[in-house]
Scaffold this motif. Structure first.
Motif, short mmCIF file in Angstrom:
data_model
loop_
_atom_site.label_atom_id
_atom_site.label_comp_id
_atom_site.label_asym_id
_atom_site.label_seq_id
_atom_site.Cartn_x
_atom_site.Cartn_y
_atom_site.Cartn_z
N PRO A 221 0.80 -1.23 0.00
CA PRO A 221 0.00 0.00 0.00
C PRO A 221 0.83 1.28 0.00
O PRO A 221 0.44 2.27 -0.62
N SER A 222 1.98 1.28 0.66
CA SER A 222 2.78 2.51 0.72
C SER A 222 3.48 2.81 -0.61
O SER A 222 3.94 3.93 -0.82
N LEU A 223 3.54 1.85 -1.50
CA LEU A 223 4.20 2.05 -2.79
C LEU A 223 3.24 2.47 -3.89
O LEU A 223 3.66 3.03 -4.90
N LEU A 224 1.96 2.21 -3.72
CA LEU A 224 0.99 2.42 -4.80
C LEU A 224 0.99 3.84 -5.35
O LEU A 224 0.84 4.04 -6.55
N ARG A 225 1.16 4.81 -4.49
CA ARG A 225 1.09 6.20 -4.97
C ARG A 225 2.25 6.56 -5.88
O ARG A 225 2.18 7.53 -6.63
N HIS A 226 3.32 5.78 -5.87
CA HIS A 226 4.49 6.04 -6.71
C HIS A 226 4.50 5.20 -7.99
O HIS A 226 5.45 5.27 -8.76
N LEU A 227 3.45 4.41 -8.21
CA LEU A 227 3.46 3.44 -9.32
C LEU A 227 2.76 3.94 -10.57
O LEU A 227 1.76 4.65 -10.52
N ILE A 228 3.31 3.49 -11.69
CA ILE A 228 2.67 3.57 -12.99
C ILE A 228 2.66 2.13 -13.52
O ILE A 228 3.70 1.47 -13.52
N LEU A 229 1.50 1.65 -13.93
CA LEU A 229 1.41 0.37 -14.62
C LEU A 229 1.06 0.66 -16.07
O LEU A 229 0.07 1.36 -16.35
N LEU A 230 1.87 0.14 -16.98
CA LEU A 230 1.62 0.32 -18.41
C LEU A 230 1.32 -1.02 -19.05
O LEU A 230 2.12 -1.95 -18.96
N PHE B 101 15.38 12.97 -9.85
CA PHE B 101 14.34 11.99 -10.11
C PHE B 101 14.95 10.60 -10.02
O PHE B 101 16.13 10.39 -10.29
N TYR B 102 14.12 9.65 -9.61
CA TYR B 102 14.49 8.25 -9.48
C TYR B 102 13.38 7.46 -10.18
O TYR B 102 12.21 7.66 -9.88
N ARG B 103 13.76 6.57 -11.08
CA ARG B 103 12.76 5.83 -11.85
C ARG B 103 13.21 4.38 -11.99
O ARG B 103 14.32 4.12 -12.42
N LEU B 104 12.34 3.46 -11.62
CA LEU B 104 12.63 2.04 -11.72
C LEU B 104 11.57 1.40 -12.60
O LEU B 104 10.38 1.50 -12.32
N ILE C 89 6.32 0.68 -13.14
CA ILE C 89 7.31 1.74 -13.01
C ILE C 89 7.11 2.45 -11.68
O ILE C 89 5.99 2.84 -11.34
N GLY C 90 8.19 2.58 -10.93
CA GLY C 90 8.17 3.38 -9.71
C GLY C 90 8.84 4.70 -10.01
O GLY C 90 9.90 4.74 -10.65
N LEU C 91 8.23 5.80 -9.57
CA LEU C 91 8.76 7.13 -9.85
C LEU C 91 8.74 7.98 -8.59
O LEU C 91 7.70 8.11 -7.93
N VAL C 92 9.90 8.54 -8.25
CA VAL C 92 10.01 9.43 -7.11
C VAL C 92 10.80 10.64 -7.56
O VAL C 92 11.82 10.52 -8.26
N ARG C 93 10.36 11.83 -7.16
CA ARG C 93 11.09 13.06 -7.40
C ARG C 93 11.28 13.78 -6.08
O ARG C 93 10.37 13.85 -5.27
N GLU C 94 12.47 14.30 -5.89
CA GLU C 94 12.76 15.08 -4.68
C GLU C 94 13.40 16.40 -5.11
O GLU C 94 14.24 16.42 -6.01
N TRP C 95 12.99 17.48 -4.46
CA TRP C 95 13.55 18.80 -4.75
C TRP C 95 14.62 19.13 -3.72
O TRP C 95 14.48 18.78 -2.55
N GLU C 96 15.65 19.81 -4.17
CA GLU C 96 16.67 20.27 -3.23
C GLU C 96 16.08 21.29 -2.30
O GLU C 96 15.19 22.05 -2.66
N ALA C 97 16.58 21.31 -1.06
CA ALA C 97 16.10 22.30 -0.08
C ALA C 97 16.53 23.68 -0.49
O ALA C 97 17.62 23.88 -1.03
N ASP C 98 15.65 24.64 -0.27
CA ASP C 98 15.99 26.04 -0.60
C ASP C 98 16.98 26.62 0.36
O ASP C 98 17.10 26.31 1.47
#
Length: 193
Positions: free
Chosen positions: A82-91, A165-168, A184-193
Motif C-alpha cells: 500500500p505505501s508504494l501504490l502512490r508512486h506506481l505507474i502500470l503500463l 528523479f528516481y525511476r525504476l 514503473i516506480g517514480l520518485v522526485r525530490e527537490w533540493e532544499a531552498d
C-alpha cells in the motif's frame, strides 16, 4: 499550487476509445521540466537502486519473480504494497504495433503531473522531450525483459528549481516470455531552498 507545466511525465494522448490513434487532445506541447544527464542502469541489482521507496518496490518484484525471468501481473497484490501504490505507474504493453497504455497512475505521480493519465496511450501525440527521454527506457525494458533504473538531476523550467528523479522500470509477463506490462516506480525530490 503550481501549474500543469510544472509537472512533467510521459506525454500521453487519449486512447482509441475517445480519439483516433495519434490524435493529441491531452499531450503537453511544452515541456515542464528537463531530466538532465541521467544515469541509466539495466539489469540492476536491488543494492544498485538509489532510493528506499524504489528498493522496496524492487524487492517486492524480485520476491514475486522467484526463479522466473519476470513475474506476472496476476502475482501482484496491491494490499501487500500500500505505501508504494502512490508512486506506481502500470503500463499495458501491446505488440504489433508496440503501444503503451496507462493502466494505473499513482496518486503521487498524478499530483506531480497535475492530472491522471489512466486509460491513455503514451507517445501518440505531439512529442515532448520528456516523452522522447522516457520512451527508450520503456522500449529497453520490453526488449531486454530486465529491470532498468534511472536517476539524475531534474530541472523545473518554470522556476529553475533543481531536484533529483528516481525511476525504476520492471517488466511483467503473464506467459513468462514476452513483456505485457511495465511496473514503473517514480520518485522526485527537490533540493532544499
Amino acid at each position: 499550487m503550481t501549474g500543469e507545466r510544472d509537472r512533467p511525465d510521459e506525454d500521453a494522448s487519449a486512447g482509441p476509445e475517445t480519439s483516433q490513434p495519434g490524435a493529441d487532445e491531452t499531450a503537453d506541447t511544452a515541456d515542464a521540466g528537463v531530466p538532465r544527464a541521467a544515469v541509466v542502469v539495466t539489469d540492476v541489482p536491488e543494492a544498485g537502486v538509489g532510493h528506499p521507496v524504489l528498493r522496496r518496490l524492487y524487492a517486492y518484484w524480485e520476491g514475486k519473480r522467484g526463479e522466473r525471468l519476470m513475474p506476472a501481473r496476476s502475482d501482484l497484490d496491491p494490499l501487500e504494497i500500500p505505501s508504494l501504490l502512490r508512486h506506481l505507474i502500470l503500463l499495458d504493453v501491446t505488440h504489433d504495433p508496440l503501444r503503451f497504455r496507462v493502466r494505473l497512475y499513482g496518486t503521487e505521480v498524478a499530483d506531480l503531473r497535475g492530472r491522471d493519465l489512466t486509460g491513455r496511450y503514451l507517445y501518440e501525440g505531439a512529442a515532448t522531450s520528456i516523452g522522447e527521454t522516457t520512451r527508450p527506457w520503456n522500449l529497453a525494458t520490453v526488449k531486454t525483459r530486465r529491470p532498468h533504473y534511472v536517476t539524475g538531476p531534474y530541472e523545473d523550467i518554470s522556476d529553475g528549481r533543481i531536484g533529483t528523479f528516481y525511476r525504476l522500470g520492471l517488466p511483467l509477463s503473464e506467459a513468462g516470455e514476452r513483456v505485457d506490462m511495465l511496473m514503473i516506480g517514480l520518485v522526485r525530490e527537490w533540493e532544499a531552498d
